[in-house]
Design a protein around this motif. Structure first.
Motif, mmCIF file in Angstrom:
data_model
loop_
_atom_site.group_PDB
_atom_site.id
_atom_site.type_symbol
_atom_site.label_atom_id
_atom_site.label_comp_id
_atom_site.label_asym_id
_atom_site.label_seq_id
_atom_site.Cartn_x
_atom_site.Cartn_y
_atom_site.Cartn_z
ATOM 1 N N THR A 106 0.884 -1.324 0.146
ATOM 2 C CA THR A 106 0.122 0.022 0.013
ATOM 3 C C THR A 106 0.689 1.320 -0.116
ATOM 4 O O THR A 106 1.799 1.416 0.885
ATOM 5 C CB THR A 106 -0.903 -0.057 1.314
ATOM 6 O OG1 THR A 106 -1.969 -1.203 1.335
ATOM 7 C CG2 THR A 106 -1.796 1.078 1.356
ATOM 8 N N THR A 107 0.567 2.225 -0.851
ATOM 9 C CA THR A 107 1.442 3.449 -0.981
ATOM 10 C C THR A 107 1.294 4.110 0.269
ATOM 11 O O THR A 107 0.185 4.589 0.937
ATOM 12 C CB THR A 107 0.970 4.228 -2.198
ATOM 13 O OG1 THR A 107 0.993 3.643 -3.168
ATOM 14 C CG2 THR A 107 1.765 5.373 -2.086
ATOM 15 N N ILE A 108 2.243 4.527 0.935
ATOM 16 C CA ILE A 108 2.269 5.433 2.146
ATOM 17 C C ILE A 108 3.944 6.086 2.113
ATOM 18 O O ILE A 108 4.789 5.543 1.897
ATOM 19 C CB ILE A 108 2.219 4.327 3.462
ATOM 20 C CG1 ILE A 108 2.176 5.279 4.748
ATOM 21 C CG2 ILE A 108 3.346 3.378 3.575
ATOM 22 C CD1 ILE A 108 1.746 4.399 5.919
ATOM 23 N N ASP A 109 3.700 7.262 2.693
ATOM 24 C CA ASP A 109 5.040 7.964 2.463
ATOM 25 C C ASP A 109 5.694 7.282 3.660
ATOM 26 O O ASP A 109 5.424 7.000 4.648
ATOM 27 C CB ASP A 109 4.646 9.442 2.708
ATOM 28 C CG ASP A 109 4.355 9.931 4.288
ATOM 29 O OD1 ASP A 109 3.130 9.784 4.396
ATOM 30 O OD2 ASP A 109 5.285 10.204 4.823
ATOM 31 N N GLU A 110 7.322 7.536 3.361
ATOM 32 C CA GLU A 110 8.375 6.918 4.136
ATOM 33 C C GLU A 110 8.325 7.789 5.563
ATOM 34 O O GLU A 110 8.493 6.621 6.485
ATOM 35 C CB GLU A 110 9.610 7.283 3.473
ATOM 36 C CG GLU A 110 10.676 6.640 4.355
ATOM 37 C CD GLU A 110 12.063 6.885 3.558
ATOM 38 O OE1 GLU A 110 13.257 6.222 4.068
ATOM 39 O OE2 GLU A 110 12.032 7.327 2.373
ATOM 40 N N VAL A 111 8.064 8.808 5.898
ATOM 41 C CA VAL A 111 8.209 9.538 7.005
ATOM 42 C C VAL A 111 6.948 8.882 7.953
ATOM 43 O O VAL A 111 7.319 8.322 9.228
ATOM 44 C CB VAL A 111 8.072 10.835 6.963
ATOM 45 C CG1 VAL A 111 7.789 11.363 8.305
ATOM 46 C CG2 VAL A 111 9.128 11.481 6.336
ATOM 47 N N THR A 112 5.853 8.682 7.273
ATOM 48 C CA THR A 112 4.473 8.064 8.306
ATOM 49 C C THR A 112 4.870 6.804 8.474
ATOM 50 O O THR A 112 4.706 6.416 9.676
ATOM 51 C CB THR A 112 3.505 8.485 7.134
ATOM 52 O OG1 THR A 112 3.135 9.683 7.114
ATOM 53 C CG2 THR A 112 2.062 7.926 8.129
ATOM 54 N N TYR A 113 5.325 5.791 7.561
ATOM 55 C CA TYR A 113 5.524 4.371 7.869
ATOM 56 C C TYR A 113 6.686 4.244 8.886
ATOM 57 O O TYR A 113 6.516 3.512 9.797
ATOM 58 C CB TYR A 113 5.997 4.095 6.451
ATOM 59 C CG TYR A 113 6.429 2.572 6.428
ATOM 60 C CD1 TYR A 113 5.536 1.581 6.934
ATOM 61 C CD2 TYR A 113 7.714 2.345 6.006
ATOM 62 C CE1 TYR A 113 6.002 0.393 7.005
ATOM 63 C CE2 TYR A 113 8.115 0.850 6.019
ATOM 64 C CZ TYR A 113 7.278 -0.255 6.499
ATOM 65 O OH TYR A 113 7.770 -1.400 6.753
ATOM 66 N N ALA A 114 7.592 4.996 8.952
ATOM 67 C CA ALA A 114 8.822 4.887 9.487
ATOM 68 C C ALA A 114 8.364 5.104 11.160
ATOM 69 O O ALA A 114 8.843 4.550 12.104
ATOM 70 C CB ALA A 114 10.014 5.656 9.113
ATOM 71 N N ASN A 115 7.738 6.434 11.320
ATOM 72 C CA ASN A 115 7.255 6.763 12.595
ATOM 73 C C ASN A 115 6.418 5.900 13.303
ATOM 74 O O ASN A 115 6.453 5.935 14.448
ATOM 75 C CB ASN A 115 6.884 8.281 12.671
ATOM 76 C CG ASN A 115 7.770 9.400 12.163
ATOM 77 O OD1 ASN A 115 8.988 9.106 12.245
ATOM 78 N ND2 ASN A 115 7.047 10.553 11.619
ATOM 79 N N GLN A 116 5.551 5.242 12.667
ATOM 80 C CA GLN A 116 4.679 4.371 13.136
ATOM 81 C C GLN A 116 5.568 3.034 13.708
ATOM 82 O O GLN A 116 5.315 2.679 14.768
ATOM 83 C CB GLN A 116 3.373 3.846 12.322
ATOM 84 C CG GLN A 116 2.463 4.787 12.117
ATOM 85 C CD GLN A 116 1.389 4.608 11.236
ATOM 86 O OE1 GLN A 116 1.314 4.344 9.955
ATOM 87 N NE2 GLN A 116 0.139 4.347 11.900
ATOM 88 N N ILE A 117 6.223 2.583 12.689
ATOM 89 C CA ILE A 117 6.838 1.156 12.854
ATOM 90 C C ILE A 117 7.939 1.386 13.995
ATOM 91 O O ILE A 117 8.109 0.376 14.741
ATOM 92 C CB ILE A 117 6.988 0.416 11.870
ATOM 93 C CG1 ILE A 117 7.431 -1.046 11.938
ATOM 94 C CG2 ILE A 117 8.174 1.023 10.907
ATOM 95 C CD1 ILE A 117 6.336 -1.794 12.205
#
Length: 503
Positions: free
Chosen positions: A426-437
């Motif tokens: 699923t397309t998700i920007d890198e910053v959002t993805y990183a900050n969550q995981i």
């Protein structure tokens, strides 16, 4: 011209466009001929896929396409349409494939939706065969130009491709993923005019796409590219950088020397490469090559991890988890552990990782089975280190149960899906993805440090520059990454060290 980088790198070669054919059939249809022609082409395409599968370390794409070709309902549908609708094999194929496409587009799973590209890719293969399209002979390096990058294009022209230009693409598509694994640069452009006699230079770092550049300049640019390999010599200690490896992928000795070993060997890809479970002897041969080549650096073999997008089609539905080792494919799992124990008698750099664990009882069951097999074979050497991949919500919520394991690996792809419903397709920007995981990764890493257990971050998150910087700032020090990312990871670690020294 708008240019988007899908796979980084530099390449130079003659323009080569994959053409759409415009052949037409007459209105008079000989049903018997069309059916015979279709069956002949279907078999020819199947064999061609089989040959390609045997030539490279493949994932499940070819197996999926072959499963469609083996589907008797698909074959019957094409034959029925030819006979009852008085249409050509190509027209019947188009209608039959539309059914597959519609079915997969309706699926909720994001990964299965992406299978649509593989179905279209197979349709192109069959259509080209039915039209008797003759592929041109290529004798020099090329820059491949196409509307969409289908995996078959890479398989067909891999020996010559130095770069790829697509009109429509995604960094998560199968074709682009394969290009990344092969260090082939790929860019998406909205418009690009050229002639097939033109030569193209592609440099993603500088956003360059040049037609017929000066050859002396090209030599200089390509020389600079080779010199960039010096990044492999950048020291990264005390951080740890391991490599992700799948199937029978050959390892470049330079990358073995520049890394700390293999942190994730995806053994299930051996099945998808050969469309069957490898024998004990074959596994001993393959694992042994990696153990010997990396010795004394560790090689972490992850036991078979099937389910979801990695499901052997002849096994039927597979529920991911250790319990499936003792239900769905007990015999192959016993054979895999047997091969591992045989190698453990010779090599001291072997480690075993158990994926998709949920509770401590999962790993205890595997260890007990290993001890039973060890006694059966009469082996006296201690078991190799056995670790777990933390990637399920259950394991994350019960970390204390794993306080005595030999090592921990963090499977960021499935962990993100389990905890936050982040699907890697699923397309998700890198910053959002990183900050969550990363918040979850920090908790696991701190738990491991508290119990003095080595802990390594695996999966997509470890090969994202922004995320790697964030994890370094969080004092996370061990990562398992794809080979092409090793140079950039070393550069990021160097920058991190220099920044801390100045501060």
């Amino acid at each position: 011209m708008s240019l988007t980088v899908l796979s980084a790198g530099t390449g130079y070669g003659k323009a080569f466009q994959v053409h759409k054919n415009n052949l037409h059939y007459t209105e008079t249809v000989d049903a018997k001929y069309e059916i015979t022609h279709f069956l002949s082409i279907k078999q020819r395409v199947y064999q061609k896929l089989e040959n390609l599968k045997n030539q490279s370390a493949m994932d499940e794409i070819i197996t999926f396409q072959q499963a469609i070709l083996n589907d008797q309902m698909f074959e019957n549908e094409v034959k029925t349409k030819i006979k009852t609708k008085d249409i050509t094999a190509k027209q019947a194929l188009k209608e039959a494939m539309a059914h597959y496409i519609k079915t997969f587009e309706a699926m909720e799973d994001a990964y299965l939706k992406e299978r649509v590209d593989d179905i279209i890719d197979l349709k192109e293969r069959l259509s080209n065969g039915l039209d008797e399209v003759i592929q041109p002979v290529i004798s020099e390096p090329i820059i491949l130009v196409c509307d969409i990058l289908y995996p078959s294009y890479l398989f067909e022209y891999e020996a010559h491709i130095q770069g790829i230009i697509v009109q429509s693409g995604s960094a998560l598509s199968h074709g682009v993923i394969l290009a990344k694994e092969r260090n082939i640069p790929c860019v998406e452009v909205d418009q690009f005019e050229f002639h097939e006699s033109d030569y193209i230079f592609l440099d993603t770092e500088h956003q360059q796409l040049l037609l017929n550049p000066d050859k002396h300049a090209v030599i200089g640019w390509l020389s600079a590219k080779q010199q960039s390999d010096s990044s492999l010599d950048i020291p990264h200690f005390p951080k740890r950088l391991y490599l992700n490896v799948s199937g029978e992928t050959p390892l470049d000795p330079r990358y073995i020397e520049a890394s700390d070993g293999i942190g994730l060997y995806r053994s299930e890809f051996l099945y998808f490469q050969h469309n069957r479970f490898p024998s004990i002897d074959k596994q001993v041969e393959i694992y042994g090559q990696f153990l010997k080549q990396c010795n004394p650096k560790p090689v972490v073999i992850r036991t078979y991890d099937f389910g979801d997008d990695k499901n052997p089609l002849n096994l039927g539905p597979v529920q991911r988890g250790v319990s499936d080792y003792f239900i769905t494919y007990e015999k192959p799992f016993i054979e895999q552990l047997s091969a591992i124990l045989v190698l453990n008698e010779t090599y001291s750099n072997l480690k075993v990782m158990i994926p998709m664990v949920k509770r401590r009882s999962d790993i205890d069951a595997v260890i007990q089975l290993m001890k039973t097999l060890q006694h059966k074979f009469g082996f006296s050497k201690n078991l190799p280190p056995v670790g777990v991949m933390i990637e399920t919500e259950e394991a994350f919520m019960h970390l204390e149960e794993f306080s005595t394991v030999d090592f921990i690996s963090i499977g960021s792809n499935d962990l993100g899906k389990s905890l936050f419903h982040i699907d890697r397709h699923t397309t998700i920007d890198e910053v959002t993805y990183a900050n969550q995981i990363i918040k979850a990764i920090e908790e696991i890493d701190q738990f491991a440090k508290h119990h003095q257990i080595s802990c390594t971050v695996c999966g997509d998150i470890a090969s994202r520059p922004y995320a790697l910087k964030k994890m370094l700032e969080s004092q996370i020090n061990s990562f398992s990454i794809p080979m092409p990312f090793l140079k950039e990871a070393k550069q990021i670690i160097k920058q991190y060290k220099n920044k801390n020294m100045k501060s």
